[in-house]
Scaffold this active site. Structure first.
Site, PDB file in Angstrom:
ATOM      1  N   LYS A   1       0.855  -1.197   0.000  1.00 55.76           N
ATOM      2  CA  LYS A   1       0.000   0.000   0.000  1.00 55.76           C
ATOM      3  C   LYS A   1       0.878   1.229   0.000  1.00 55.76           C
ATOM      4  O   LYS A   1       2.054   1.181   0.396  1.00 55.76           O
ATOM      5  CB  LYS A   1      -0.923   0.048   1.213  1.00 55.76           C
ATOM      6  CG  LYS A   1      -0.252   0.023   2.601  1.00 55.76           C
ATOM      7  CD  LYS A   1       0.282   1.338   3.147  1.00 55.76           C
ATOM      8  CE  LYS A   1       0.856   1.201   4.550  1.00 55.76           C
ATOM      9  NZ  LYS A   1       1.642   2.327   5.007  1.00 55.76           N
TER      10      LYS A   1
ATOM     11  N   ASP B   1      -2.260  -1.996  10.429  1.00 52.09           N
ATOM     12  CA  ASP B   1      -2.632  -1.866   9.011  1.00 52.09           C
ATOM     13  C   ASP B   1      -3.337  -3.107   8.453  1.00 52.09           C
ATOM     14  O   ASP B   1      -3.797  -3.088   7.304  1.00 52.09           O
ATOM     15  CB  ASP B   1      -1.385  -1.604   8.150  1.00 52.09           C
ATOM     16  CG  ASP B   1      -0.771  -0.239   8.406  1.00 52.09           C
ATOM     17  OD1 ASP B   1      -1.430   0.587   9.065  1.00 52.09           O
ATOM     18  OD2 ASP B   1       0.357  -0.005   7.937  1.00 52.09           O
TER      19      ASP B   1
END
Ligand code: C5P
Length: 290
Positions: free
Chosen positions: A12, A137
Site C-alpha cells: 500500500k 494496518d
C-alpha cells in the site's frame, strides 16, 4: 489430507497520512487514505499432518516468531480452536521497514488463506478483529483497494479505487522503524494544532480530484525527511520528472510519485535510474481486491 493455497499480498501507499497525538493505549490516532498497489509478496500456505506445528519460511528482518505470520497463526488458533499444522512460505518483493505495509499485507492474506484451508468461515468482523490484533494496518489489507482509514487503523471505509493514475515507488535502500518514527514525532511535534487537518469528507472528495490538486500530506514526512535527506531529494526528483503528486508513504522510507499516464512513469523511471541511491520499484496503482 494436506492442502495448499497461493495468494498475493499487495503493498500500500498512504496518499495522505495525518497522525494525531499518542493515545492512552500507546497508539496514535490516524486519518489516512490508503491505496493498494500492484507490487506484491507471494505466499503459499499449506495445512500439515502434524498438529500444533507452525513452519515459516522466508527472508525476514526479524526472527520467525516475531513475524506477522507467527502472530496471525497464534491469533487464528486462539479464536478458532484449530490445532492443525500450518506451513507458510513467502517470496518477498515488498521491502521491509519501507512504509509499504508488507508485513501487514502478508498477515491479511495469510489469515484469509487459513480461513479457507481450515474451512473456519470466519465473518468479516471477526477477521478484522484478528487482523487488528496482529498489526494496525492489517484491517485495511483485508479489504484492499482504496480506503479512508481512521482510529489506530482499524476503521476502514472503502473508497471506489481509481484506475486512472500510475505510481512510481522508490525504496531509498534503508529501512525506517515505525515505532521509532512515532517516537520522533512525539519528541519533535509535542503540539499538532498547526498541522493541516482535512476532514474525512474532504479527503474522500479530494481522492476523486486530479492528483495535481490533492491537498494530501504526511505528518511524518518533515520529521523523518530531516533525519534522512534522501527522502526530500527523491520527492523533488519525482516532481521534477513530471509527477503530478509525490510524497512519502507511512513512516517511510519509501517515496512515491503519482503520474497521469503510464508512459510518463516509464520516462521518469528511465531519467531517474542511476541518479540517486535506492531501488526503483515499479508499481501501477490499480485496485487489488483481497
Ligand atoms: O500495529 P503495528 O504493530 O504496526 O505498530 C507498530 C508500532 O507503531 C506500535 O508499537 C506503535 O508504537 C506504533 N503505532 C502507533 N500508532 C498507530 C500504529 C502504530 O503509535 N496507529
Amino acid at each position: 489430507m494436506e492442502k495448499a493455497v497461493r495468494a498475493l499480498a499487495p503493498a500500500k501507499i498512504n496518499l495522505h497520512l495525518r497522525v494525531y497525538g499518542r493515545r492512552r493505549d500507546g497508539f496514535h490516532g490516524l486519518r489516512s487514505i490508503f491505496q493498494a498497489v500492484s507490487l506484491a509478496d507471494e505466499i503459499i500456505v499449506r495445512s500439515l499432518k502434524e498438529t500444533e506445528r507452525i513452519e515459516i519460511d522466508g527472508v525476514f528482518d526479524c526472527p520467525p516468531e516475531k513475524t506477522t505470520f507467527y502472530k496471525a497463526a497464534q491469533a487464528f488458533r486462539r479464536t478458532t480452536g484449530e490445532r492443525g499444522g500450518i506451513s507458510v512460505s513467502v517470496t518477498k518483493s515488498i521491502p521491509q521497514g519501507a512504509g509499504l505495509g508488507g508485513g501487514s499485507s502478508d498477515a491479511a492474506a495469510f489469515l484469509r488463506a487459513l480461513d479457507g484451508l481450515f474451512e473456519t468461515r470466519l465473518d468479516e468482523v471477526t477477521l478484522a478483529r484478528l487482523g487488528a490484533e496482529v498489526g494496525s494496518d492489517v484491517p485495511f489489507f483485508l479489504k484492499g483497494g482504496a480506503a479512508l482509514v481512521t482510529g489506530r487503523g482499524e476503521t476502514v471505509e472503502a473508497l471506489e479505487p481509481r484506475e486512472d493514475f500510475f505510481g512510481l515507488v522508490v525504496f531509498p535502500g534503508f529501512p525506517v522503524s515505525t515505532a521509532g518514527a512515532f517516537a520522533l514525532l512525539d519528541r519533535e511535534r509535542p503540539d499538532d494544532r498547526d498541522e493541516a487537518d482535512p476532514t474525512s469528507e474532504e479527503l474522500s472528495l479530494a481522492y476523486r480530484m486530479r492528483p495535481s490538486a490533492w491537498p494530501f500530506a504526511n505528518s511524518f514526512e518533515p520529521h523523518v525527511g530531516r533525519a534522512h535527506p534522501e527522502i526530500p531529494w527523491w520527492r523533488e526528483a519525482l516532481l521534477g520528472e513530471g509527477a503530478a503528486f509525490a510524497g512519502m508513504t507511512g513512516s517511510g522510507s519509501t517515496i512515491f510519485g503519482i503520474f497521469d499516464d503510464a508512459d510518463r512513469v516509464r520516462s521518469a523511471k528511465a531519467a531517474l535510474e542511476g541518479r540517486g541511491r535506492g531501488n526503483f520499484l515499479m508499481a501501477s496503482i490499480i485496485p487489488l481486491a483481497p
